[in-house]
Design a protein around this motif. Structure first.
Motif, PDB file in Angstrom:
ATOM      1  N   LEU A 147      45.252  38.933 -98.849  1.00 35.12           N
ATOM      2  CA  LEU A 147      46.478  39.411 -98.208  1.00 35.12           C
ATOM      3  C   LEU A 147      46.441  39.270 -96.693  1.00 35.12           C
ATOM      4  N   GLY A 148      45.341  38.789 -96.150  1.00 38.63           N
ATOM      5  CA  GLY A 148      45.255  38.528 -94.726  1.00 38.63           C
ATOM      6  C   GLY A 148      44.971  39.734 -93.853  1.00 38.63           C
ATOM      7  N   VAL A 149      44.458  40.832 -94.451  1.00 40.68           N
ATOM      8  CA  VAL A 149      44.144  42.027 -93.656  1.00 40.68           C
ATOM      9  C   VAL A 149      42.661  42.380 -93.738  1.00 40.68           C
ATOM     10  N   GLY A 150      41.869  41.488 -94.304  1.00 42.13           N
ATOM     11  CA  GLY A 150      40.445  41.770 -94.479  1.00 42.13           C
ATOM     12  C   GLY A 150      39.708  41.995 -93.170  1.00 42.13           C
ATOM     13  N   ASP A 151      40.199  41.409 -92.086  1.00 40.40           N
ATOM     14  CA  ASP A 151      39.515  41.565 -90.798  1.00 40.40           C
ATOM     15  C   ASP A 151      39.668  42.976 -90.240  1.00 40.40           C
ATOM     16  N   ARG A 152      40.658  43.748 -90.753  1.00 40.09           N
ATOM     17  CA  ARG A 152      40.860  45.118 -90.291  1.00 40.09           C
ATOM     18  C   ARG A 152      40.461  46.152 -91.330  1.00 40.09           C
ATOM     19  N   CYS A 153      39.846  45.700 -92.426  1.00 37.99           N
ATOM     20  CA  CYS A 153      39.498  46.608 -93.513  1.00 37.99           C
ATOM     21  C   CYS A 153      38.022  46.461 -93.873  1.00 37.99           C
ATOM     22  N   THR A 154      37.344  47.583 -94.011  1.00 36.64           N
ATOM     23  CA  THR A 154      35.960  47.623 -94.460  1.00 36.64           C
ATOM     24  C   THR A 154      35.918  48.355 -95.787  1.00 36.64           C
ATOM     25  N   VAL A 155      35.345  47.740 -96.819  1.00 36.66           N
ATOM     26  CA  VAL A 155      35.270  48.362 -98.138  1.00 36.66           C
ATOM     27  C   VAL A 155      33.808  48.652 -98.448  1.00 36.66           C
ATOM     28  N   THR A 156      33.526  49.876 -98.861  1.00 39.42           N
ATOM     29  CA  THR A 156      32.153  50.272 -99.124  1.00 39.42           C
ATOM     30  C   THR A 156      32.084  51.160-100.361  1.00 39.42           C
ATOM     31  N   GLY A 157      30.982  51.096-101.068  1.00 38.43           N
ATOM     32  CA  GLY A 157      30.773  51.945-102.227  1.00 38.43           C
ATOM     33  C   GLY A 157      30.393  53.347-101.802  1.00 38.43           C
ATOM     34  N   ALA A 158      31.101  54.340-102.321  1.00 39.57           N
ATOM     35  CA  ALA A 158      30.808  55.726-101.978  1.00 39.57           C
ATOM     36  C   ALA A 158      31.539  56.647-102.944  1.00 39.57           C
ATOM     37  N   ASP A 159      30.951  57.810-103.181  1.00 44.21           N
ATOM     38  CA  ASP A 159      31.607  58.866-103.938  1.00 44.21           C
ATOM     39  C   ASP A 159      32.359  59.728-102.924  1.00 44.21           C
ATOM     40  N   LEU A 160      33.610  59.416-102.726  1.00 45.52           N
ATOM     41  CA  LEU A 160      34.490  59.995-101.715  1.00 45.52           C
ATOM     42  C   LEU A 160      34.144  59.497-100.318  1.00 45.52           C
ATOM     43  N   TRP A 161      33.242  60.183 -99.604  1.00 45.31           N
ATOM     44  CA  TRP A 161      33.067  59.951 -98.180  1.00 45.31           C
ATOM     45  C   TRP A 161      32.070  58.838 -97.896  1.00 45.31           C
TER      46      TRP A 161
END
Length: 390
Positions: free
Chosen positions: A245-259
């Motif tokens: 979608l072209g927004v990956g440069d502003r988004c960080t995705v990480t594995g976590a249980d909530l926080w």
């Protein structure tokens, strides 16, 4: 050959000569049936067994003279029925083989009129090991794998993301990742973001799934979005969708249980201007990975979110809680409980925006003969609660 978890020790064979009554009797007795007939006939057998289960449910649930059951009783009873249905239908299994493909070993279903399964199964489980000898799976699971592959290929249109080249933007759910087919909550977040999200704001989105809300928030002007999910498949799926979608440069995705762990957040971020959470909306124990998006045992995730939200908000920050009130109509959680948890978390309500679900079960029975569960579903409202520190 590997087999499904919990498979019965008693195994038989079923084919095109097996009657539905004989199959139903064997399955009800705990026997696992390996289907060796025509693929489409196997699907018909599943439907025939399911009809027999439904007739049994109607007989046991419709005794004359019994007082009408509450919505909560009906909900729990029907959940038990669905679990029983899944257990029995899951005993009809098929044997997947392994064949040599152009790019190495691939999955194969050696039944007459069987669909091509190689890509769908690889998407769900990865490529097979050459020495595995194949895999035994419930036919219902294989149907789910094939259906998930079609959703992944077609994608789910998300009007809130706008259009590209005259076509509504889409997200592409991976197998085992909750799909945003109920789009009213996405529209709700988009509407609130259009009014209250400050350009350049730092955002944390919890339980991102496909990444759809992270994408909406980025498109609405968030400067940096950190998205978390406890499901590793969802983490990979969200990253892929956000990049597409072209927004990956502003988004960080990480594995976590909530926080998120601070070390995994951009520049060690610990507080955010906006924290968004669309938790599982019903108290209950999930029985599968997909049900993690629906059931929250003891409202645990909801309570932990409200307890920890204040510490994650920057000065003047807001928490956006997206929550259906179906649990309230079912008597599984009260509005007073929710408001008490908000107060105990040191939070106050800035405002609330609501929308009515558009899925078919939310529509009242036009004949006026609705049971308590149908009435509860027809009254469901999904709200976005804007919360701040007191």
């Amino acid at each position: 050959m590997t087999g499904p978890d919990g498979e019965s020790g008693v195994t038989g064979v079923a084919d095109d000569t097996t009657t539905a009554d004989a199959a139903f009797a064997a399955l009800s007795g705990g026997t696992t049936l390996v289907w060796e007939g025509d693929f489409h006939n196997g699907r018909q057998l599943l439907k025939a067994v399911e009809r027999r289960l439904e007739r049994g449910n109607r007989r046991t649930g419709g005794k004359k003279g019994r007082r009408p059951r509450s919505a909560a009783e009906l909900f729990l009873a029907r959940r038990e029925q669905r679990a029983r249905r899944a257990e029995i239908l899951g005993r009809i299994v098929v044997d997947l083989g392994v064949r040599d493909g152009d790019r190495g070993p691939e999955w194969d279903l050696p039944l007459r009129r069987a669909p091509e399964v190689a890509e769908a199964c690889a998407h769900a489980w990865g490529p097979p090991e050459p020495a595995s000898g194949g895999r035994r799976v419930p036919l219902t699971e294989l149907q789910g794998v094939l259906g998930a592959w079609q959703w992944h290929r077609r994608g789910v249109p998300v009007p809130a993301l706008g259009e590209r080249d005259g076509r509504t933007e889409r997200v592409y759910p991976d197998y085992g990742v909750f799909s945003p087919t109920r789009s009213e909550y996405v529209d709700l977040v988009d509407d609130v973001a259009s009014r209250y999200l400050r350009p350049g704001a730092s955002v944390l989105e919890i339980g991102t799934g496909t990444g759809v809300l992270a994408a909406v928030l980025a498109r609405r002007g968030a400067g940096q979005v950190t998205a978390t999910d406890v499901n590793p498949r969802a983490v990979d799926c969200a990253r892929s969708n956000l990049d597409r979608l072209g927004v990956g440069d502003r988004c960080t995705v990480t594995g976590a249980d909530l926080w998120p762990v601070p070390a995994t957040a951009p520049e060690g971020t610990t507080t955010y201007d906006v924290v968004v959470f669309n938790p599982p909306w019903l108290p209950g124990i999930p029985t599968s990975g997909l049900e993690l998006g629906i059931y929250d045992d003891g409202s645990d995730a909801l309570r932990r979110f409200l307890e920890g939200l204040g510490d994650r908000l920057a000065e003047g920050g807001e928490g956006w809680l997206v929550l259906s009130d179906l649990a309230e109509h079912l008597g599984l959680r009260s509005r007073d409980q929710l408001e008490q948890w908000i107060s105990e978390g040191g939070l106050r309500v800035l405002g609330r925006s609501s929308t009515v679900p558009r899925h078919p079960k939310a529509r009242p029975d036009p004949g006026g003969d609705a049971d308590a569960l149908q009435v509860a579903r027809s009254r469901e409202v999904t709200s976005l609660w804007r919360l701040a520190r007191r």
